[in-house]
Design a protein around this motif. Structure first.
Motif, mmCIF file in Angstrom:
data_model
loop_
_atom_site.group_PDB
_atom_site.id
_atom_site.type_symbol
_atom_site.label_atom_id
_atom_site.label_comp_id
_atom_site.label_asym_id
_atom_site.label_seq_id
_atom_site.Cartn_x
_atom_site.Cartn_y
_atom_site.Cartn_z
ATOM 1 N N TYR A 1 0.808 -1.219 0.000
ATOM 2 C CA TYR A 1 0.000 0.000 0.000
ATOM 3 C C TYR A 1 0.848 1.279 0.000
ATOM 4 O O TYR A 1 0.302 2.378 -0.026
ATOM 5 C CB TYR A 1 -0.924 0.009 1.228
ATOM 6 C CG TYR A 1 -1.898 -1.140 1.238
ATOM 7 C CD1 TYR A 1 -3.041 -1.131 0.432
ATOM 8 C CD2 TYR A 1 -1.675 -2.256 2.030
ATOM 9 C CE1 TYR A 1 -3.938 -2.188 0.441
ATOM 10 C CE2 TYR A 1 -2.567 -3.324 2.053
ATOM 11 C CZ TYR A 1 -3.684 -3.281 1.244
ATOM 12 O OH TYR A 1 -4.577 -4.332 1.241
ATOM 13 N N TRP A 2 2.172 1.127 0.057
ATOM 14 C CA TRP A 2 3.040 2.309 0.117
ATOM 15 C C TRP A 2 4.190 2.127 -0.868
ATOM 16 O O TRP A 2 5.043 1.260 -0.699
ATOM 17 C CB TRP A 2 3.586 2.471 1.540
ATOM 18 C CG TRP A 2 4.400 3.717 1.754
ATOM 19 C CD1 TRP A 2 4.612 4.739 0.872
ATOM 20 C CD2 TRP A 2 5.145 4.063 2.932
ATOM 21 N NE1 TRP A 2 5.422 5.695 1.420
ATOM 22 C CE2 TRP A 2 5.760 5.303 2.692
ATOM 23 C CE3 TRP A 2 5.334 3.445 4.169
ATOM 24 C CZ2 TRP A 2 6.559 5.932 3.637
ATOM 25 C CZ3 TRP A 2 6.129 4.063 5.107
ATOM 26 C CH2 TRP A 2 6.731 5.294 4.859
ATOM 27 N N THR A 3 4.217 2.920 -1.907
ATOM 28 C CA THR A 3 5.292 2.882 -2.889
ATOM 29 C C THR A 3 6.459 3.714 -2.374
ATOM 30 O O THR A 3 6.351 4.932 -2.222
ATOM 31 C CB THR A 3 4.823 3.423 -4.253
ATOM 32 O OG1 THR A 3 3.710 2.645 -4.702
ATOM 33 C CG2 THR A 3 5.941 3.345 -5.273
ATOM 34 N N LEU A 4 7.571 3.062 -2.103
ATOM 35 C CA LEU A 4 8.733 3.738 -1.521
ATOM 36 C C LEU A 4 9.505 4.447 -2.619
ATOM 37 O O LEU A 4 9.889 3.834 -3.622
ATOM 38 C CB LEU A 4 9.624 2.718 -0.811
ATOM 39 C CG LEU A 4 8.920 1.820 0.230
ATOM 40 C CD1 LEU A 4 9.914 0.851 0.845
ATOM 41 C CD2 LEU A 4 8.259 2.662 1.305
ATOM 42 N N THR A 5 9.758 5.729 -2.429
ATOM 43 C CA THR A 5 10.390 6.527 -3.486
ATOM 44 C C THR A 5 11.704 7.171 -3.072
ATOM 45 O O THR A 5 12.415 7.705 -3.925
ATOM 46 C CB THR A 5 9.430 7.637 -3.954
ATOM 47 O OG1 THR A 5 9.079 8.463 -2.821
ATOM 48 C CG2 THR A 5 8.156 7.038 -4.561
ATOM 49 N N ASN A 6 12.040 7.165 -1.786
ATOM 50 C CA ASN A 6 13.301 7.773 -1.351
ATOM 51 C C ASN A 6 13.901 6.977 -0.195
ATOM 52 O O ASN A 6 13.251 6.097 0.392
ATOM 53 C CB ASN A 6 13.106 9.242 -0.965
ATOM 54 C CG ASN A 6 12.078 9.421 0.143
ATOM 55 O OD1 ASN A 6 12.271 8.932 1.256
ATOM 56 N ND2 ASN A 6 10.981 10.120 -0.156
ATOM 57 N N LEU A 7 15.142 7.301 0.126
ATOM 58 C CA LEU A 7 15.861 6.538 1.140
ATOM 59 C C LEU A 7 15.242 6.661 2.519
ATOM 60 O O LEU A 7 15.264 5.700 3.302
ATOM 61 C CB LEU A 7 17.325 7.000 1.188
ATOM 62 C CG LEU A 7 18.186 6.662 -0.033
ATOM 63 C CD1 LEU A 7 19.587 7.231 0.139
ATOM 64 C CD2 LEU A 7 18.252 5.156 -0.243
ATOM 65 N N LEU A 8 14.688 7.816 2.849
ATOM 66 C CA LEU A 8 14.065 7.995 4.152
ATOM 67 C C LEU A 8 12.883 7.053 4.321
ATOM 68 O O LEU A 8 12.708 6.436 5.379
ATOM 69 C CB LEU A 8 13.618 9.455 4.324
ATOM 70 C CG LEU A 8 12.914 9.785 5.648
ATOM 71 C CD1 LEU A 8 13.844 9.485 6.829
ATOM 72 C CD2 LEU A 8 12.462 11.244 5.674
ATOM 73 N N GLU A 9 12.070 6.916 3.286
ATOM 74 C CA GLU A 9 10.926 6.006 3.359
ATOM 75 C C GLU A 9 11.387 4.555 3.504
ATOM 76 O O GLU A 9 10.807 3.791 4.279
ATOM 77 C CB GLU A 9 10.056 6.178 2.117
ATOM 78 C CG GLU A 9 9.353 7.525 2.039
ATOM 79 C CD GLU A 9 8.577 7.709 0.748
ATOM 80 O OE1 GLU A 9 7.779 8.654 0.673
ATOM 81 O OE2 GLU A 9 8.766 6.900 -0.187
ATOM 82 N N VAL A 10 12.436 4.179 2.775
ATOM 83 C CA VAL A 10 12.980 2.821 2.897
ATOM 84 C C VAL A 10 13.488 2.588 4.322
ATOM 85 O O VAL A 10 13.237 1.528 4.918
ATOM 86 C CB VAL A 10 14.119 2.598 1.882
ATOM 87 C CG1 VAL A 10 14.774 1.235 2.109
ATOM 88 C CG2 VAL A 10 13.592 2.685 0.459
ATOM 89 N N ALA A 11 14.160 3.584 4.896
ATOM 90 C CA ALA A 11 14.682 3.454 6.255
ATOM 91 C C ALA A 11 13.551 3.315 7.270
ATOM 92 O O ALA A 11 13.634 2.506 8.206
ATOM 93 C CB ALA A 11 15.558 4.658 6.595
#
Length: 547
Positions: free
Chosen positions: A484-494
């Protein structure tokens, strides 16, 4: 006889639960040393990882993919000269600590002086090898004509760094021998921060790979010089004057270092040979793509191995005092904790490799995703069996360990050549994973189990299986979030990785540990921190067979 069998069964259960009494004289200081140095190593690695995540895309963007591929290839090639250490790095730590334990300061001075001049000679050998490599490097790797001059300059600059690193780097081993790894880590962090600032501020104005090499060499040597100054101020009686060089120590130091040099060769093949094999079949850009996946897995594996390395002197001390029951207790509990720490980090890296690589270096590096996943799986195998390597090496079986690792890496090379043509760079990473299975399970773990009377099933049941349910819970949580959440940057991945780690940690605390282990770990942490009163165990704590 029946009572004796019951006592032995009870001892096995206590060992599997990690509850053996490790409170030998000085154990509190040892525990504090392990904690402080392990935490400082994790802190250093955290800073290194942040710098790494910032600099790699910056360098690729500033210099271009081709120059980054050349940079990665040169680094892999120069790693060959790390073998010039010949395993003496392990001798520095062992013999400095041994002389301090004996309170023999004259022997300590002669050991350090002797090792310094050994390293000085090895530095000259490295520099000679660097000059010789200038004659064939460009032809061997088919470097494009417009990059030949740059390649020679970078090799020369980094070669000077490598040759000076040997005698100066010895003082890091001196600090570790004095149980001051945290000090060495502090200097290393300052050097890496200086490298980050210098690259971002200078490379943008002068986008040249030769400038990057100069910055790397200068900022890499500064921490080594500060460690040398710190060690000499800490012990003013230390002297590098040749008159303290003792030839009689050469044989003693060399005999210990020999098999560690074999281990270094195996490590070199594991981390550097792949890039050179890929360059023989593909262009420089492919080396750069593979390097992205390799470095991610390498960083994660190194970050997860600090506790294993911190336990190395503990196994050596317990083996030296013939405390075999405590060796087995530390072996079980240490392996279980290392696996529990590594699993969420490496599982998260494997599952989030695609959004991480895309957010970090862009879709042009999509092929690095499966490379990262296969190498992460290989790193997990080595970490699971890290303490098996420890108990064998510190139990006077370093020869067997070195030969096993070397054989495993030769198998890795053979498989790489077989798989690279049908599968490309992914085949090279698969070869690493495949080669690790017979090496660590078939050779090292079976030998460690035979030495300590532990079957494969018992080892994995006690150390690995407790992480299964938490790992499944974490994987489910990450799958649900990413759906439900498309990760687009490193902060979101972290953020997603941290959420996954929290899920794993909570589930593991209640499912992976039993009551006795929770009480044991809580009490040990309180003793190390010097606060609070130990928690009293309950009258009955379920053994593994009762759970």
């Amino acid at each position: 006889m029946e009572d004796r069998n019951k006592d032995m069964a009870g001892e096995r259960a206590r060992l599997e639960e990690g509850s053996a009494d490790l409170r030998t004289p000085g154990s509190r200081n040892r525990s504090r040393y392990i904690l402080i140095n392990t935490l400082s190593s994790y802190g250093r690695d955290a800073v290194d990882t942040i710098i790494f995540l910032i600099l790699i895309p910056f360098i690729i963007k500033t210099l271009g993919s081709e120059s980054f591929g050349l940079w990665s290839l040169i680094w892999s090639f120069l790693a060959i000269f790390e073998l010039a250490d010949l395993g003496f790095g392990a001798s520095v730590i062992k013999y400095v600590a041994d002389a301090r334990g004996r309170k023999d300061m004259e022997r300590l001075r002669r050991i350090i002086c002797t090792l310094f001049w050994i390293y000085a000679v090895l530095g000259v050998v490295v520099m000679s090898g660097i000059f010789a490599s200038l004659l064939f490097f460009n032809r061997l790797f088919d470097i494009p004509p417009h990059q030949e001059a740059m390649a020679r300059a970078v090799i020369l600059i980094l070669g000077v760094r490598s040759s000076l690193y040997l005698p100066l780097g010895m003082f890091r081993g001196v600090l570790v021998g004095y149980q001051k790894l945290s000090v060495a880590n502090g200097y290393k962090v300052l050097g890496n921060l200086l490298y980050l600032i210098a690259v971002i501020s200078i490379l943008k104005m002068t986008p040249d790979i030769r400038m990057l090499a100069f910055i790397n060499a200068l900022t890499g040597l500064i921490p080594m010089v500060t460690m040398m100054i710190h060690a000499c101020r800490m012990e003013p009686f230390l002297s590098m004057r040749p008159r303290y060089f003792e030839r009689s120590l050469l044989m003693e130091l060399s005999s210990f270092s020999l098999y560690f040099s074999f281990t270094q060769i195996a490590g070199l093949i594991a981390t550097r040979a792949d890039a050179m094999i890929i360059k023989l079949f593909f262009p420089l850009e492919t080396v750069g793509i593979y390097s992205v996946g390799l470095r991610l897995a390498e960083k994660a594996g190194a970050f997860c191995s600090h506790l294993t390395r911190a336990l190395t002197p503990v196994f050596a001390e317990l083996h030296g005092s013939d405390e075999q029951s405590n060796v087995r207790a530390a072996y079980f509990l240490g392996s279980k904790l290392v696996i529990a720490f590594a699993t969420p980090l490496l599982l998260g890296l494997g599952l989030l490799a695609k959004p991480l690589v895309f957010a970090w270096t862009g879709p042009d590096f999509a092929e690095a995703v499966p490379v990262c996943q296969w190498l992460t799986a290989a790193a997990m195998i080595s970490i699971i069996h890290g303490n098996s390597v420890n108990v064998l090496s510190m139990g006077d079986r370093q020869r067997y360990v070195a030969i096993s690792l070397l054989v495993g890496q030769l198998l890795n090379i053979v498989l790489s050549f077989l798989l690279i043509q049908p599968l490309g760079m992914v085949g090279v990473s698969m070869a690493t994973f495949i080669a690790y299975i017979p090496t660590y399970v078939g050779l090292l773990q079976i030998c460690a189990g035979r030495v300590h009377g532990i079957t494969l099933m018992r080892f994995y049941k006690t150390t690995l299986f407790p992480s299964f349910v938490p790992a499944i819970a974490m994987a489910g949580a990450l799958w649900g979030i990413c759906r439900y959440w498309t990760l687009t940057n490193l902060l979101e991945v972290a953020i997603v990785e941290v959420l996954g780690i929290v899920v794993f940690g909570v589930v593991f605390w209640f499912v992976g540990f039993n009551g006795r282990e929770r009480i044991y770990l809580t009490n040990r942490l309180r003793r190390v921190l010097g606060r609070g009163h130990p928690t009293k165990p309950t009258d009955h704590v379920a053994r593994p067979e009762e759970r």
